[in-house]
Design an enzyme around this catalytic site. Sequence first.
Site, mmCIF file in Angstrom:
data_model
loop_
_atom_site.group_PDB
_atom_site.id
_atom_site.type_symbol
_atom_site.label_atom_id
_atom_site.label_comp_id
_atom_site.label_asym_id
_atom_site.label_seq_id
_atom_site.Cartn_x
_atom_site.Cartn_y
_atom_site.Cartn_z
ATOM 1 N N HIS A 1 1.129 -1.434 -0.421
ATOM 2 C CA HIS A 1 0.151 -0.198 -0.064
ATOM 3 C C HIS A 1 0.880 1.375 0.072
ATOM 4 O O HIS A 1 1.804 1.250 0.527
ATOM 5 C CB HIS A 1 -0.873 -0.139 1.378
ATOM 6 C CG HIS A 1 -0.429 0.580 2.227
ATOM 7 N ND1 HIS A 1 0.037 1.167 3.301
ATOM 8 C CD2 HIS A 1 -0.176 -0.861 3.428
ATOM 9 C CE1 HIS A 1 0.759 1.223 4.364
ATOM 10 N NE2 HIS A 1 1.022 -0.446 4.576
ATOM 11 N N GLU B 1 -1.731 -7.532 7.745
ATOM 12 C CA GLU B 1 -0.330 -7.656 7.935
ATOM 13 C C GLU B 1 0.356 -8.214 8.841
ATOM 14 O O GLU B 1 -0.823 -8.670 9.871
ATOM 15 C CB GLU B 1 0.317 -5.922 8.423
ATOM 16 C CG GLU B 1 1.706 -6.031 8.572
ATOM 17 C CD GLU B 1 2.718 -5.827 8.130
ATOM 18 O OE1 GLU B 1 2.652 -6.944 6.931
ATOM 19 O OE2 GLU B 1 2.898 -4.856 7.246
#
Length: 205
Positions: free
Chosen positions: A11, A84
């Site tokens: 990202h 994550e």
Amino acid sequence: MKTVSLAIIRHSVTEWNEQNRIQGHMDSPLTAYGRELAAGWRQTIDPSSFDAVITSDLGRAIETADIITEGLKLPALRLKGLREQDWGSWSGLTTDELHARFPGRLDAEIAKGWKFRPDEGESRMEASSRGISSLQEGAVEIARMVDKKEPRVLVVVHEGIMKTIIYKLANHDFKADKPKLIKRRRLHWLKWDGTLSIDRLNETL
């Protein structure tokens, strides 16, 4: 059997990235610079060449993908398994705060390579296992959804989970004496044809 090409990126820049604050399963929005950066990636990634999108279910990955694919109506999967690595009780701390509160702990964990585990979080090995499983499940679903022999998928995730997936597929370690496989802000190609494998790494964004 279909072959699914998976173009995987991290990202774009978030508010917490700029503060050196650990996000893990927590989240923060993209900065103005992060949004501008993601918009620029449209030129090199060519989002119109993709048939679908896969992201984690965290806002920063979804926002990045939405900017890149703006104006396109691509089927999208948002997968919790691609979050994550969980940094547990270290989440929300800046790296300076972490070093101040727990002197030496971060360095000691980093030295463990695959066994790196934040307090109350998950190890890199655990993150890799659920990340690979989730990405494979996503590829299977895209193969079912998209009426093409070789669907192309844009995958937007997080640096830590991306590394654990690619390092595991490459049988590579995280130890300091090992070279880094992944360069910053690059596009990496994986493929799924019943199993997940590396195609090519580190294309320039």
